[in-house]
Structures are given as structure tokens and as C-alpha cells.
Scaffold this active site. Structure first.
Site, PDB file in Angstrom:
ATOM      1  N   CYS A 243       0.871  -1.179   0.000  1.00 16.25           N
ATOM      2  CA  CYS A 243       0.000   0.000   0.000  1.00 16.25           C
ATOM      3  C   CYS A 243       0.900   1.218   0.000  1.00 16.25           C
ATOM      4  O   CYS A 243       1.639   1.449   0.958  1.00 16.25           O
ATOM      5  CB  CYS A 243      -0.902   0.007   1.234  1.00 16.25           C
ATOM      6  SG  CYS A 243      -1.949   1.488   1.347  1.00 16.25           S
TER       7      CYS A 243
ATOM      8  N   GLU B  63      -4.026   1.162  -6.115  1.00 15.29           N
ATOM      9  CA  GLU B  63      -3.081   0.112  -6.463  1.00 15.29           C
ATOM     10  C   GLU B  63      -2.954   0.091  -7.987  1.00 15.29           C
ATOM     11  O   GLU B  63      -3.900   0.444  -8.690  1.00 15.29           O
ATOM     12  CB  GLU B  63      -3.546  -1.244  -5.942  1.00 15.29           C
ATOM     13  CG  GLU B  63      -2.498  -2.345  -6.025  1.00 15.29           C
ATOM     14  CD  GLU B  63      -1.189  -1.985  -5.365  1.00 15.29           C
ATOM     15  OE1 GLU B  63      -0.249  -1.579  -6.099  1.00 15.29           O
ATOM     16  OE2 GLU B  63      -1.100  -2.072  -4.127  1.00 15.29           O
TER      17      GLU B  63
END
Length: 225
Positions: free
Chosen positions: A2, A107
Site C-alpha cells: 500500500c 493500487e
């Protein structure tokens, strides 16, 4: 992993959602961000077991024993499967757990044309919390820096089409246990660090303007196509 997320929820919504008893910054000090990046100050929740406190932490954990603060650039994430044993994280895993507050994360999906940025959020649109760890580090000059790292786990069904890892998003019930400083059993804590339910999430492509942390506006969260 992340490496980028957003938080633009209203300050008062955060106080209510995370049952905040004390905040170290005011509504005037809080600013929305559609592109939170490593090394920036992030909104986090910690607890002393009696009340939840809202404050800022620098994203990129620096262990107390580190000689150089720059190590934090390599420690924005901690793997849920190994954090309890890793020298850099095990003390925090036992004693310094926190929540990093967000309302979506980004992402990059690998395609034949390169990497495509995707935004992942709760279908409800509510803010949520990443499981995270924090530490305090003192510089040679005596300055104290409070830092954090976001935990990641294997991808759920939805995220598996984008990446093989995802940040640990805690359920509301799990948040309470994770924040409780009296809970220190690694196995009990480890059971909280599971892939979030795919049915509660949605993902869609966004502009590649999000690739640069210099860009930070509401257009970054808009669906492409």
C-alpha cells in the site's frame, strides 16, 4: 503493498466514526488529501485502553534503534504474516498498534500497456481503517519523530485481479481489539489481519495523474471510462 491512499472525509465524521475522546489537532489543522504518499503526515488513531486519540504520524516507520531516519522510506508497509517476529516491528506489534484512517486506496494493475492505477473503496463510501504500527524515534539532535507502517496481507478475490497483496482493512469489531493495549497475544492479533471481504469493496480505474504525489485534487478519485 500500500503506497498511496485518500482521506477527504469530514473531520467531525472521523471523530464520530472512530469514537475519538481526544484529538491532538483541530478541524482547522485537518486538510483533505486525495493522494496521501509515504513520508507525509497521516491521520491515525491510538488508544490507551480508555479513550481513542486522533493525531498525526509520519508514514514510514523508523525503529527506535535506527541510526538514520531515512530507513522509514523502506518501511511504509509491514507484512501481517511476519510483523510479530521482525526486529523492526515486533515491539510495535506488541505494544504500539494504531489505525491509519482512509476512505480509499490506490493500487496499480499490470496490463499489456503498462500499469493502470485503480481506486479501491468501500461500497458504502464510509471511511475505514488500515491496521498499522507506530514507533517513536529520537534524532541525534533530540527531536522526537512519531512514525507508522501499514500492514499488508494476501489479496482477496477482488484485489487478486489487481495485485497479490492488499492493505489490512479492519472490521469495526477488529479495530477495538487491535487498539486495546492489554491485548498482546500474537496469535489473537494475527487472526485479525485477514483479507477484507471482497463483497464490501469496489474498484475502478482512475487517472494516471495519481502517479505523482504532486497532484492532489478531487479529479484523482473520478472513474475513468
Amino acid at each position: 503493498m500500500c503506497g498511496r491512499y485518500s482521506l477527504y472525509a469530514d473531520y467531525r465524521v472521523l471523530l464520530d466514526r472512530f469514537d475519538i475522546g481526544e484529538a491532538s489537532f483541530s478541524e482547522e489543522d485537518y486538510s483533505q488529501s486525495f493522494n496521501v504518499a509515504p513520508s507525509q503526515q497521516v491521520v491515525a488513531v491510538v488508544s490507551d485502553g480508555k479513550k481513542n486519540r486522533l493525531g498525526f504520524l509520519k508514514w514510514g516507520l523508523v525503529p527506535p534503534w535506527a541510526k538514520d531516519e531515512k530507513i522509514g522510506y523502506k518501511m511504509i508497509n509491514a507484512r501481517a504474516e511476519t510483523a510479530a517476529e521482525k526486529p523492526s516491528f515486533r515491539n510495535a506489534f506488541k505494544k504500539k498498534r494504531c489505525l491509519v484512517v482512509a476512505d480509499s486506496f490506490y493500487e496499480w494493475k499490470r496490463t499489456d500497456d503498462g500499469k493502470t492505477p485503480m481506486r479501491i473503496k468501500l461500497k458504502s463510501g464510509e471511511p475505514f481503517a488500515f491496521a498499522a504500527l507506530w514507533e517513536s524515534w529520537k534524532s541525534p539532535e533530540g527531536k522526537t519523530v512519531n512514525t507508522c507502517s501499514i500492514l499488508t496481507t494476501r489479496a482477496n478475490e477482488l484485489m487478486g485481479t489487481i495485485h497479490d497483496r492488499m492493505p489490512v482493512i479492519l472490521t469495526k469489531e477488529a479495530e477495538k481489539i487491535w487498539l486495546d493495549p492489554n491485548v498482546q497475544d500474537a496469535e489473537e492479533l494475527g487472526r485479525l489481519l485477514q483479507p477484507f471481504d471482497s463483497k464490501e469493496l469496489e474498484a475502478y480505474e482512475v487517472s494516471d495523474a495519481v502517479n505523482s504525489p504532486k497532484n492532489n485534487g478531487p479529479e484523482l478519485i473520478e472513474k475513468v471510462g
